[in-house]
Design a protein around this motif. Structure first.
Motif, PDB file in Angstrom:
ATOM      1  N   ALA A  90       0.857  -1.186   0.000  1.00  0.00           N
ATOM      2  CA  ALA A  90       0.000   0.000   0.000  1.00  0.00           C
ATOM      3  C   ALA A  90       0.892   1.234   0.000  1.00  0.00           C
ATOM      4  N   GLY A  91       0.501   2.239  -0.775  1.00  0.00           N
ATOM      5  CA  GLY A  91       1.283   3.465  -0.782  1.00  0.00           C
ATOM      6  C   GLY A  91       2.400   3.470  -1.811  1.00  0.00           C
ATOM      7  N   THR A  92       2.639   2.336  -2.495  1.00  0.00           N
ATOM      8  CA  THR A  92       3.660   2.310  -3.552  1.00  0.00           C
ATOM      9  C   THR A  92       2.991   2.583  -4.890  1.00  0.00           C
ATOM     10  N   LEU A  93       3.591   3.422  -5.696  1.00  0.00           N
ATOM     11  CA  LEU A  93       3.032   3.688  -7.021  1.00  0.00           C
ATOM     12  C   LEU A  93       3.083   2.408  -7.846  1.00  0.00           C
ATOM     13  N   PRO A  94       1.928   1.929  -8.315  1.00  0.00           N
ATOM     14  CA  PRO A  94       1.916   0.657  -9.058  1.00  0.00           C
ATOM     15  C   PRO A  94       2.849   0.702 -10.268  1.00  0.00           C
ATOM     16  N   GLU A  95       2.970   1.876 -10.872  1.00  0.00           N
ATOM     17  CA  GLU A  95       3.753   1.965 -12.108  1.00  0.00           C
ATOM     18  C   GLU A  95       5.247   1.757 -11.899  1.00  0.00           C
ATOM     19  N   THR A  96       5.722   1.942 -10.650  1.00  0.00           N
ATOM     20  CA  THR A  96       7.156   1.720 -10.441  1.00  0.00           C
ATOM     21  C   THR A  96       7.505   0.245 -10.614  1.00  0.00           C
ATOM     22  N   TRP A  97       6.521  -0.607 -10.457  1.00  0.00           N
ATOM     23  CA  TRP A  97       6.782  -2.038 -10.676  1.00  0.00           C
ATOM     24  C   TRP A  97       7.123  -2.340 -12.131  1.00  0.00           C
ATOM     25  N   ASN A  98       6.721  -1.489 -13.052  1.00  0.00           N
ATOM     26  CA  ASN A  98       7.117  -1.700 -14.457  1.00  0.00           C
ATOM     27  C   ASN A  98       8.630  -1.829 -14.548  1.00  0.00           C
ATOM     28  N   ILE A  99       9.310  -1.130 -13.638  1.00  0.00           N
ATOM     29  CA  ILE A  99      10.764  -1.104 -13.670  1.00  0.00           C
ATOM     30  C   ILE A  99      11.369  -2.066 -12.649  1.00  0.00           C
ATOM     31  N   THR A 100      10.787  -2.072 -11.441  1.00  0.00           N
ATOM     32  CA  THR A 100      11.411  -2.897 -10.402  1.00  0.00           C
ATOM     33  C   THR A 100      10.943  -4.354 -10.429  1.00  0.00           C
ATOM     34  N   ARG A 101       9.686  -4.597 -10.832  1.00  0.00           N
ATOM     35  CA  ARG A 101       9.170  -5.977 -10.863  1.00  0.00           C
ATOM     36  C   ARG A 101       8.429  -6.249 -12.166  1.00  0.00           C
ATOM     37  N   PRO A 102       9.067  -6.030 -13.299  1.00  0.00           N
ATOM     38  CA  PRO A 102       8.338  -6.153 -14.570  1.00  0.00           C
ATOM     39  C   PRO A 102       7.703  -7.529 -14.757  1.00  0.00           C
ATOM     40  N   GLU A 103       8.348  -8.566 -14.195  1.00  0.00           N
ATOM     41  CA  GLU A 103       7.808  -9.922 -14.420  1.00  0.00           C
ATOM     42  C   GLU A 103       6.438 -10.071 -13.757  1.00  0.00           C
ATOM     43  N   GLU A 104       6.235  -9.374 -12.628  1.00  0.00           N
ATOM     44  CA  GLU A 104       4.919  -9.446 -11.975  1.00  0.00           C
ATOM     45  C   GLU A 104       3.864  -8.767 -12.840  1.00  0.00           C
ATOM     46  N   VAL A 105       4.239  -7.636 -13.406  1.00  0.00           N
ATOM     47  CA  VAL A 105       3.300  -6.907 -14.255  1.00  0.00           C
ATOM     48  C   VAL A 105       2.952  -7.755 -15.479  1.00  0.00           C
ATOM     49  N   THR A 106       3.974  -8.321 -16.105  1.00  0.00           N
ATOM     50  CA  THR A 106       3.744  -9.169 -17.266  1.00  0.00           C
ATOM     51  C   THR A 106       2.858 -10.363 -16.892  1.00  0.00           C
ATOM     52  N   ALA A 107       3.076 -10.903 -15.704  1.00  0.00           N
ATOM     53  CA  ALA A 107       2.285 -12.064 -15.288  1.00  0.00           C
ATOM     54  C   ALA A 107       0.795 -11.716 -15.240  1.00  0.00           C
ATOM     55  N   VAL A 108       0.485 -10.515 -14.733  1.00  0.00           N
ATOM     56  CA  VAL A 108      -0.924 -10.106 -14.702  1.00  0.00           C
ATOM     57  C   VAL A 108      -1.457  -9.975 -16.124  1.00  0.00           C
ATOM     58  N   HIS A 109      -0.692  -9.302 -16.977  1.00  0.00           N
ATOM     59  CA  HIS A 109      -1.114  -9.160 -18.380  1.00  0.00           C
ATOM     60  C   HIS A 109      -1.346 -10.538 -19.001  1.00  0.00           C
ATOM     61  N   ARG A 110      -0.420 -11.442 -18.715  1.00  0.00           N
ATOM     62  CA  ARG A 110      -0.499 -12.774 -19.325  1.00  0.00           C
ATOM     63  C   ARG A 110      -1.789 -13.477 -18.918  1.00  0.00           C
ATOM     64  N   ARG A 111      -2.174 -13.293 -17.658  1.00  0.00           N
ATOM     65  CA  ARG A 111      -3.420 -13.938 -17.218  1.00  0.00           C
ATOM     66  C   ARG A 111      -4.605 -13.384 -17.990  1.00  0.00           C
ATOM     67  N   TYR A 112      -4.536 -12.119 -18.310  1.00  0.00           N
ATOM     68  CA  TYR A 112      -5.628 -11.544 -19.119  1.00  0.00           C
ATOM     69  C   TYR A 112      -5.596 -12.080 -20.537  1.00  0.00           C
ATOM     70  N   VAL A 113      -4.402 -12.211 -21.108  1.00  0.00           N
ATOM     71  CA  VAL A 113      -4.326 -12.748 -22.470  1.00  0.00           C
ATOM     72  C   VAL A 113      -4.912 -14.157 -22.489  1.00  0.00           C
ATOM     73  N   GLU A 114      -4.553 -14.928 -21.483  1.00  0.00           N
ATOM     74  CA  GLU A 114      -5.077 -16.292 -21.432  1.00  0.00           C
ATOM     75  C   GLU A 114      -6.576 -16.309 -21.227  1.00  0.00           C
ATOM     76  N   ALA A 115      -7.091 -15.284 -20.585  1.00  0.00           N
ATOM     77  CA  ALA A 115      -8.546 -15.199 -20.398  1.00  0.00           C
ATOM     78  C   ALA A 115      -9.250 -14.701 -21.656  1.00  0.00           C
ATOM     79  N   GLY A 116      -8.457 -14.257 -22.644  1.00  0.00           N
ATOM     80  CA  GLY A 116      -9.072 -13.851 -23.902  1.00  0.00           C
ATOM     81  C   GLY A 116      -8.851 -12.402 -24.306  1.00  0.00           C
ATOM     82  N   SER A 117      -8.214 -11.588 -23.459  1.00  0.00           N
ATOM     83  CA  SER A 117      -7.996 -10.177 -23.803  1.00  0.00           C
ATOM     84  C   SER A 117      -7.114 -10.058 -25.033  1.00  0.00           C
TER      85      SER A 117
END
Ligand code: B12
Lengths: 783, 222
Positions: A24-51
């Motif tokens: 809480a309190g961390t800008l979600p967008e900083t994860w694009n740089i510090t934890r990109p794999e987590e961000v990609t993992a969320v995107h991937r779940r959406y792709v698999e769901a059909g997005s």
């Protein structure tokens, strides 16, 4: 899901990242740089769901919000696009640069300037395109003006397709009052590629709005609702995936083709939606049946019914107006705007062209100031293409341009602007050779204008033809020609027509008779946009009557309301005894004060009227206020009545080309960081009441603005207000900045947190404990 | 639970305008008109959320601990806290702006009525919360910027309540809310009835310098 005509979007991102451990309190967008794999993992779940379109994790990135986070806008955007792209394993996913609201409100409610907002969006769009985004999505906006800045920034600085979605309440408005038609007209006009709604409501609540939306636009529609409404205590959303999908499919039946989820939705929701959509076709969409002009919050449909265009914002032949423009006296211009809206205008014509003045800058300023106080659509009236563009850019809504004519040159200069900003356009039936004498020739020019407009992609419904009124006392046969031309243009060509009517009666006695009679005939001939002075009761009476007779006023309701108060034919009751100017001021009777001042001006010099009548009248009221015999509101209505008197004096001096009347200028502001402005407003009224000209900069005013204005307007006394302990430092800074600028002026401070000691400490020259004292100090400083 | 605007405390509005008794000739009717207009134009909205209080005074799962002795005293007996935000919406602001052009006097009356109106919305919200959350008892409400609760914690309120998205209020870098007629506050939920302190000037951080108090008038807010 197989072959489909639907585009499936993704669902929420923020909550998914929190579930993955985003503190809480961390800008979600900083994860694009510090934890990109987590961000990609969320995107991937959406792709698999059909997005098949992924919104990159860039919603909150912008110069204002992410300034202190340690990464630049470019870095956050590039990493965000990359993280989304990495989720594509050959599915052919499109990645959208996702852009949310800037977080600061734009003028007039907030202080962020439109041009500044544009720059911030521009930076984002450039970063997104450079990072390889396939499109840009502007979403969750509730301010149409902010959306306009965003869309223009994308259009002018990239080739990315633009999707726009705004956030509505069930009332059919956004938080800032934008309506569905206003959004549709404005954004369709600006040329976005798809539009719709996201967030704020569940699918069921958004359906009626989608139904309304498709009547106003033919663009592809987007729905990205929340998972129902949130529980107030916990913030949890109401709908499960299956219910969400079943409700949202009804949107597809309405012809919505781009669908996904917002707050509270996840991959399950998208999967369920995909299942529901499988094998379906988008519902048939009837052609949109609505057109019109709009401000952000009010739409004026162009449907053949009479719409009155108010003509009073125009300096031509008006000395007092010219003076106001030269002095940048916005208040005067705004009064003309509000007055016309109150009198029943539907659209306001805005003309600020005066030789020697910077028309584009004035147009921009006037449009912005006007739309802060009136909610009518505007007609940008100029022959200067740069001024037209400045006006169209500044307009919040969909405007009309006045005007082009049959000349190639004007058509080529102005029509592209109309196209770019989605404006309608008035075409005058004249060309290089002047106004043709016959109706047939005018019709020919109208056809030429129409053809040129259509060639630029402006639909014929947006071409409004002006058949031109000539003065009947000079060219008597021309009245009939104008009417004849009107009948053909509206009958045969089927175009809307505008007409400035007052010209007809020039040079004749009892002008009103001629004007009103001609107006009525023109309306009967099919003219639907009269350009008139709505303050002329007879003109508006005629329009009201016409609306009844032509069936545009159902049950004569508006007509009855108009005349219920004052039975027709009976003159206004007049009070018997003559009133003195002093009484009129004391009682706050503005119209009387004005009339009595005018009367006095017949036998007295202007300055005499001011010094011997108006100021003493005000003094008397001021004394009674000090003795607490009357109370602020009474003082204020007296002040406004006196203002009417001063107006009469000013008008007279403007006619003579003489100077101004004022005891001196005082600048007032509630300092940066404070919004408490009641006290400051009281001070303003009292000072005005004592004959000073007050430049009121409002509340939460930055030091720079105060310094700039003090210098520009050469102000000798600056009054600052602060009500919070936290804003005293900003008062101190303002005083420092004033001193540092070298501008010689006295500073007066007030507000409940201050004491005389405090005031001295922060470097003020004077402290006033109340408004009355401020007047004493002003007298001491300015005389 | 919908936010409710049920009326405008005329005395409160008059005090904002500096009224200290005396004739109100002609003002009453005008005030009535303004009150009606405000009631008609306002679109009250509110958002609130419950949090458990941890022993160190912070809110569970929120990464937020309201600072200061005032809040500590307020929440001394509470085991939960409610954060809330309420607004009258942007329409009122537009109405006042527009009225200012033609009639500054009426604009100020409208503005004062609107200030009283947002207080009414907050009072109603607290009453409704009290009913909904019974048998728990509510403390007074207390706002960032009051007493020694720093204004800077507005940012936490905004984060935790998602205020811009939920009710359309934005926060300036200086901690101010727009539209102006907006309020944030917190209150505690306790097992025992809580003392009412609002209206008691002695506990107000502005006790020393408040000009109203010096004249013997209570603003009713502290
Ligand atoms: C009305 C009010 C509001 C209204 C604002 C209406 C408005 N248009 O200004 C509303 C309800 C919206 C409001 C909200 C808030 N408020 Co408030 N509010 C008040 C209240 C009750 C009265 C202020 C007032 O208008 N007085 C009447 C006027 C006429 O008096 P005045 O301003 O002092 O002016 C006179 C003189 O001082 C002098 N004067 C004033 N200015 C100037 C300038 C010059 C040049 C001169 C010569 C003279 C002069 O002349 C005036 C006429 O005689 C005060 C409490 C109090 N007792 O003061 C709190 C108070 C100012 N608010 C406070 C706070 C914290 C807030 C909020 C931040 C709370 C929150 N978290 O929600 C919010 C902020 C809202 C936002 N948008 O960001 C605190 C500030 C504390 C501090 N640190 O100093 C106060 C003091 C309450 C308290 N007891 O703690 N508020």
């Amino acid at each position: 899901m197989g072959e489909t005509e639907f585009t499936l979007l993704d669902g929420a991102m923020g909550t998914m990242l929190q579930a993955a451990g985003l503190p809480a309190g961390t800008l979600p967008e900083t994860w694009n740089i510090t934890r990109p794999e987590e961000v990609t993992a969320v995107h991937r779940r959406y792709v698999e769901a059909g997005s098949r379109v992924l919104y990159a994790n860039t919603f909150g990135v912008n110069r204002l919000k992410t300034a202190g986070c340690g990464y630049s806008v470019e870095e956050l955007v590039a990493a965000g696009i990359r993280a989304a792209r990495a989720a594509d394993r050959g599915e052919g996913v499109r990645v959208a640069l996702d852009v949310g609201p800037l977080g600061q409100l734009l003028e007039p409610l907030g202080s962020l300037r439109f041009e500044e907002a544009y720059d911030i969006f521009k930076e984002l769009v450039l970063a997104g395109e450079a990072a390889g985004a396939d499109l840009v999505v502007f979403e969750t906006m509730s301010d149409l003006y902010e959306m306009k800045a965003a869309v223009l920034a994308a259009k002018e600085n990239s080739r990315l397709p633009i999707w726009s979605t705004m956030t509505f309440e069930q009332s059919g408005r956004t938080f800032l009052g934008t309506t569905v038609p206003s959004m549709a007209l404005t954004l369709t006009g600006l040329g976005v590629d798809a539009l719709g709604f996201n967030c704020s409501l569940g699918p069921a609540e958004l359906l009626p709005l989608a139904e309304e939306l498709r009547r106003w636009t033919d663009l592809p529609l987007i729905l990205k609702p929340n998972a129902g409404l949130p529980d107030p205590a916990t913030g949890a959303y109401a709908l499960q995936a299956e219910d969400f999908a079943r409700q949202l499919v009804r949107g597809a039946e309405l012809g919505v083709t781009v669908l996904g989820g917002c707050c509270g939705t996840g991959p399950d929701y998208i999967r369920a939606l995909g299942r529901e959509l499988a094998g379906r076709k988008p519902g048939e969409r009837p052609a949109p049946d609505r057109r019109g002009l709009c401000s952000a919050s009010r739409t004026v449909p162009l449907d053949g019914r009479v719409r009155v265009v108010g003509e009073r914002i125009n300096p031509t032949g008006k000395k007092r107006f010219q003076q106001a423009l030269r002095e940048r006296d916005m208040d005067y211009i705004l009064q003309r705007g509000v007055e016309q809206q109150d009198a029943g205008a539907d659209i306001l014509d805005v003309n600020v062209g005066l030789p020697g003045l910077d028309e584009p800058a004035l147009m921009r300023e006037t449009v912005k100031a006007l739309q802060a106080v009136v909610d009518l659509p505007l007609q940008i009236d100029s022959s200067n293409p740069a001024a037209i563009e400045a006006g169209l850019r500044a307009v919040n809504g969909r405007a009309v341009v006045n005007s082009v004519n049959g000349d190639r040159e004007t058509l080529e200069a102005v029509l592209p602007l109309c196209k770019k900003y989605g404006a309608a356009v008035v075409g005058l039936c004249l060309d290089k050779n002047g106004v043709p004498r016959t109706a047939e020739e005018r019709l020919a020019i109208a056809r030429r204008i129409l053809a040129a407009a259509e060639a630029y992609g402006i639909p014929r419904e947006d071409v409004l033809i002006d058949c031109l009124t000539l003065t009947v006392s000079a060219q008597q046969e021309q009245a009939a020609e104008t009417l004849k031309a009107l009948r053909t243009v509206s009958g045969e060509l089927g175009l809307h027509t505008v007409l400035g009517v007052s010209n007809i009666s020039f040079g004749l006695p009892a002008r009103e008779q001629i004007t009103v009679s001609f107006l009525t005939q023109a309306l009967a001939a099919g003219m639907d946009l009269p350009i008139v002075n709505p303050n002329q009761a007879a003109v508006m009476d005629a329009v009201a009557a016409f609306r009844v007779l032509s069936g545009q006023d159902p049950n004569s309701a508006a007509y009855i309301e108009r005349f219920a108060a004052a039975p027709a034919g009976e003159p206004k009751p007049r009070t018997g005894e003559p009133m003195s100017l002093e009484t009129a001021v004391a009682k706050g009777l503005g119209a009387e004060a004005r009339a009595l001042t005018e009367q006095a001006l017949e036998s007295m010099e202007e300055l005499e009227v001011v010094n011997r009548l108006l100021i003493p009248a005000l003094d008397r009221v001021g004394e009674r206020y000090e003795r607490q015999e009357i109370f602020l509101p009474q003082l204020m209505s007296a002040a406004s009545a006196a203002c009417e008197g001063f107006e009469a004096v000013k008008a007279r001096m403007a006619r003579r080309g003489a100077g101004t009347v004022s005891k001196g200028k005082i600048l007032l502001a509630t300092v940066k960081g404070d919004i408490h402005d009641i006290g400051k407003n009281i001070v303003r009224v009292v000072l005005e009441n004592y004959g000073y000209t007050v430049l009121d900069l409002g509340r939460d005013v930055p030091a720079e603005e105060i310094v700039r204005t003090a210098i520009q307007e050469d102000v000798k006394l600056v009054g600052l207000s602060a009500l919070m302990t936290t804003t005293v430092p900003s008062m101190e800074e303002t005083i420092k900045a004033l001193r540092a600028s070298g501008h010689a002026c006295k500073v007066l401070v007030g507000g409940a947190v201050l004491t005389p000691e405090y005031a001295r400490q922060i470097g003020a020259d004077f402290y006033a404990k109340d408004a009355k004292q401020s007047a004493d100090i002003a007298r001491q400083v300015l005389g | 639970m919908e936010p409710r605007l049920t009326g405008i405390n005329r005395r409160e509005a008059l005090i904002y305008l500096g009224y200290r008794g005396g004739a109100l000739e002609g003002v009453e009717e005008e005030l009535e008109r303004c009150e009606e207009l405000v009631l008609k134009t306002a679109r009250p909205r509110a958002v609130w959320r419950r949090f458990a209080l941890l022993p160190d005074g912070s809110l569970e799962g929120a990464d937020f601990r309201p600072e200061g002795e005032d809040v500590q005293a307020l929440l001394a007996e509470s085991r939960e806290a409610v954060l809330l935000a309420a607004t009258l919406g942007a329409e009122i602001e537009a109405l006042v702006r527009r009225t200012q052009v033609r009639d500054m006097g009426r604009a100020m009356l409208l503005d004062a009525c609107a200030s009283a109106a947002i207080e009414n919305v907050c009072d109603n919200l607290c009453a409704d919360l009290a009913a909904e959350l019974a048998p728990l008892h509510l403390t007074d409400r207390f706002s960032p910027g009051y007493g020694d609760l720093p204004l800077s914690c507005q940012a936490d309120f905004f984060r935790l309540l998602d205020i811009p998205r939920r009710i359309g209020v934005s926060l300036s870098p200086g901690g101010l809310m727009l539209p102006q007629k907006s309020v944030t506050a917190l209150l505690g939920l306790a097992d025992r009835p809580q003392p009412r302190r609002s209206g008691d000037c002695a506990v107000c951080g502005r006790f020393e310098d408040c000009s109203l108090r010096k004249e013997g008038i209570r603003c009713g807010r502290n």
